[in-house]
Design a protein around this motif. Structure first.
Motif, PDB file in Angstrom:
ATOM      1  N   GLY A  76       0.787  -1.233   0.000  1.00 58.10           N
ATOM      2  CA  GLY A  76       0.000   0.000   0.000  1.00 58.10           C
ATOM      3  C   GLY A  76       0.814   1.274   0.000  1.00 58.10           C
ATOM      4  O   GLY A  76       0.245   2.363  -0.107  1.00 58.10           O
ATOM      5  N   ASP A  77       2.141   1.183   0.094  1.00 60.50           N
ATOM      6  CA  ASP A  77       2.965   2.397   0.046  1.00 60.50           C
ATOM      7  C   ASP A  77       2.871   3.027  -1.336  1.00 60.50           C
ATOM      8  O   ASP A  77       2.876   2.330  -2.354  1.00 60.50           O
ATOM      9  N   VAL A  78       2.786   4.361  -1.358  1.00 61.22           N
ATOM     10  CA  VAL A  78       2.721   5.109  -2.611  1.00 61.22           C
ATOM     11  C   VAL A  78       3.811   6.167  -2.596  1.00 61.22           C
ATOM     12  O   VAL A  78       3.902   6.967  -1.666  1.00 61.22           O
ATOM     13  N   ILE A  79       4.623   6.140  -3.658  1.00 64.65           N
ATOM     14  CA  ILE A  79       5.726   7.088  -3.801  1.00 64.65           C
ATOM     15  C   ILE A  79       5.540   7.815  -5.118  1.00 64.65           C
ATOM     16  O   ILE A  79       5.505   7.198  -6.185  1.00 64.65           O
ATOM     17  N   LEU A  80       5.387   9.126  -5.036  1.00 64.15           N
ATOM     18  CA  LEU A  80       5.226   9.955  -6.220  1.00 64.15           C
ATOM     19  C   LEU A  80       6.595  10.452  -6.657  1.00 64.15           C
ATOM     20  O   LEU A  80       7.350  11.005  -5.853  1.00 64.15           O
ATOM     21  N   LEU A  81       6.914  10.243  -7.930  1.00 62.89           N
ATOM     22  CA  LEU A  81       8.199  10.638  -8.493  1.00 62.89           C
ATOM     23  C   LEU A  81       7.960  11.798  -9.455  1.00 62.89           C
ATOM     24  O   LEU A  81       7.216  11.673 -10.419  1.00 62.89           O
ATOM     25  N   VAL A  82       8.602  12.918  -9.168  1.00 64.29           N
ATOM     26  CA  VAL A  82       8.386  14.148  -9.918  1.00 64.29           C
ATOM     27  C   VAL A  82       9.735  14.656 -10.403  1.00 64.29           C
ATOM     28  O   VAL A  82      10.739  14.536  -9.699  1.00 64.29           O
ATOM     29  N   GLY A  83       9.756  15.239 -11.581  1.00 60.74           N
ATOM     30  CA  GLY A  83      10.985  15.836 -12.095  1.00 60.74           C
ATOM     31  C   GLY A  83      11.031  15.754 -13.602  1.00 60.74           C
ATOM     32  O   GLY A  83      10.300  14.983 -14.228  1.00 60.74           O
TER      33      GLY A  83
ATOM     34  N   PRO B  24       4.792  -6.950  -4.827  1.00 67.99           N
ATOM     35  CA  PRO B  24       4.614  -6.488  -6.204  1.00 67.99           C
ATOM     36  C   PRO B  24       4.972  -5.000  -6.311  1.00 67.99           C
ATOM     37  O   PRO B  24       4.792  -4.238  -5.350  1.00 67.99           O
ATOM     38  N   LEU B  25       5.465  -4.614  -7.468  1.00 72.46           N
ATOM     39  CA  LEU B  25       5.771  -3.215  -7.757  1.00 72.46           C
ATOM     40  C   LEU B  25       4.907  -2.771  -8.922  1.00 72.46           C
ATOM     41  O   LEU B  25       4.851  -3.440  -9.957  1.00 72.46           O
ATOM     42  N   TYR B  26       4.223  -1.646  -8.744  1.00 71.53           N
ATOM     43  CA  TYR B  26       3.409  -1.050  -9.796  1.00 71.53           C
ATOM     44  C   TYR B  26       4.061   0.276 -10.165  1.00 71.53           C
ATOM     45  O   TYR B  26       4.200   1.157  -9.326  1.00 71.53           O
ATOM     46  N   HIS B  27       4.470   0.375 -11.411  1.00 67.50           N
ATOM     47  CA  HIS B  27       5.198   1.545 -11.903  1.00 67.50           C
ATOM     48  C   HIS B  27       4.293   2.302 -12.871  1.00 67.50           C
ATOM     49  O   HIS B  27       4.056   1.856 -13.983  1.00 67.50           O
ATOM     50  N   PHE B  28       3.773   3.423 -12.414  1.00 61.12           N
ATOM     51  CA  PHE B  28       2.861   4.244 -13.200  1.00 61.12           C
ATOM     52  C   PHE B  28       3.604   5.359 -13.920  1.00 61.12           C
ATOM     53  O   PHE B  28       4.599   5.865 -13.415  1.00 61.12           O
ATOM     54  N   ASP B  29       3.062   5.763 -15.065  1.00 65.40           N
ATOM     55  CA  ASP B  29       3.531   6.958 -15.763  1.00 65.40           C
ATOM     56  C   ASP B  29       2.282   7.735 -16.169  1.00 65.40           C
ATOM     57  O   ASP B  29       1.556   7.328 -17.080  1.00 65.40           O
ATOM     58  N   LEU B  30       2.032   8.838 -15.476  1.00 68.96           N
ATOM     59  CA  LEU B  30       0.803   9.608 -15.706  1.00 68.96           C
ATOM     60  C   LEU B  30       0.984  10.723 -16.727  1.00 68.96           C
ATOM     61  O   LEU B  30       0.047  11.490 -16.991  1.00 68.96           O
ATOM     62  N   TYR B  31       2.156  10.810 -17.330  1.00 69.91           N
ATOM     63  CA  TYR B  31       2.491  11.918 -18.228  1.00 69.91           C
ATOM     64  C   TYR B  31       1.460  12.124 -19.340  1.00 69.91           C
ATOM     65  O   TYR B  31       1.085  13.240 -19.638  1.00 69.91           O
TER      66      TYR B  31
ATOM     67  N   VAL C 231       3.565  -2.034  -3.825  1.00 69.26           N
ATOM     68  CA  VAL C 231       4.088  -0.673  -3.704  1.00 69.26           C
ATOM     69  C   VAL C 231       3.889   0.007  -5.052  1.00 69.26           C
ATOM     70  O   VAL C 231       4.161  -0.595  -6.096  1.00 69.26           O
ATOM     71  N   SER C 232       3.445   1.246  -5.033  1.00 71.41           N
ATOM     72  CA  SER C 232       3.231   1.997  -6.268  1.00 71.41           C
ATOM     73  C   SER C 232       4.233   3.137  -6.365  1.00 71.41           C
ATOM     74  O   SER C 232       4.328   3.965  -5.459  1.00 71.41           O
ATOM     75  N   LEU C 233       4.981   3.159  -7.476  1.00 72.55           N
ATOM     76  CA  LEU C 233       5.849   4.281  -7.809  1.00 72.55           C
ATOM     77  C   LEU C 233       5.182   4.992  -8.978  1.00 72.55           C
ATOM     78  O   LEU C 233       4.920   4.371 -10.014  1.00 72.55           O
ATOM     79  N   VAL C 234       4.899   6.272  -8.802  1.00 73.81           N
ATOM     80  CA  VAL C 234       4.078   7.004  -9.761  1.00 73.81           C
ATOM     81  C   VAL C 234       4.880   8.154 -10.358  1.00 73.81           C
ATOM     82  O   VAL C 234       5.099   9.178  -9.705  1.00 73.81           O
ATOM     83  N   GLU C 235       5.355   7.949 -11.610  1.00 78.99           N
ATOM     84  CA  GLU C 235       6.047   9.030 -12.300  1.00 78.99           C
ATOM     85  C   GLU C 235       5.032  10.073 -12.741  1.00 78.99           C
ATOM     86  O   GLU C 235       3.925   9.748 -13.126  1.00 78.99           O
ATOM     87  N   TRP C 236       5.435  11.338 -12.646  1.00 80.53           N
ATOM     88  CA  TRP C 236       4.564  12.477 -12.899  1.00 80.53           C
ATOM     89  C   TRP C 236       3.402  12.448 -11.910  1.00 80.53           C
ATOM     90  O   TRP C 236       2.276  12.815 -12.222  1.00 80.53           O
TER      91      TRP C 236
END
Length: 151
Positions: free
Chosen positions: A25-32, A72-79, A101-106
């Motif tokens: 359930g951890d969510v990490i937003l990746l911005v840059g 499990p790792l969920y790698h999102f790209d919301l661009y 765990v969700s890593l969310v680009e943009w």
């Protein structure tokens, strides 16, 4: 908090250490900006979860799923999404509240979609190529993940 990375390997090492503390359930937003280190961070994170697959930039996929590790790792790209309504089409909320765990680009593109407890990592690149990652934690799980970077 701010962390400095002078190499891809150091960025990946930070991520690997954080992944060892990650929970369901951890969510990490990746911005840059493009090329700031978001995908390298994700690759190190996958290694920390003991995943065999190495994530690549999900540019043409809205979400990539990696299984076979500790979580499990969920790698999102919301661009490429135009509106927050499109998040329902990819089951964003179901996935981010799910078993991995969700890593969310943009991840800052739709502020209203961020869970109350999330970690925001804002990547930037200095003129000398050094990466700066500004870390903002918004809840107890996010604070625990951020603390792993200080260890």
């Amino acid at each position: 908090m701010q962390i400095i990375s002078t190499s891809v390997e150091q960025t990946q090492s930070y991520a690997e250490r954080m992944a060892r503390c990650a929970e369901e359930g951890d969510v990490i937003l990746l911005v840059g900006d493009l090329g700031a280190g978001k995908t390298h961070f994700t690759q190190g994170f996958a290694r920390g979860l003991e995943l065999a697959d190495v994530p690549t930039s999900p540019t043409f996929n809205l979400v990539c799923e990696y299984r076979g590790g500790r979580l499990p790792l969920y790698h999102f790209d919301l661009y490429r999404l135009e509106s927050a309504d499109e998040l329902d089409d990819i089951d964003y909320y179901g996935i981010t509240e799910g078993d991995g765990v969700s890593l969310v680009e943009w991840g800052d593109k739709f502020d209203e979609a961020a869970p109350d407890d999330h970690l925001l990592l804002d990547f930037s690149v200095r003129a000398d190529g050094t990466r700066v990652i500004d870390v903002t934690a918004t809840g107890p799980r996010a604070h625990a993940l951020a603390a792993s970077l200080e260890a």
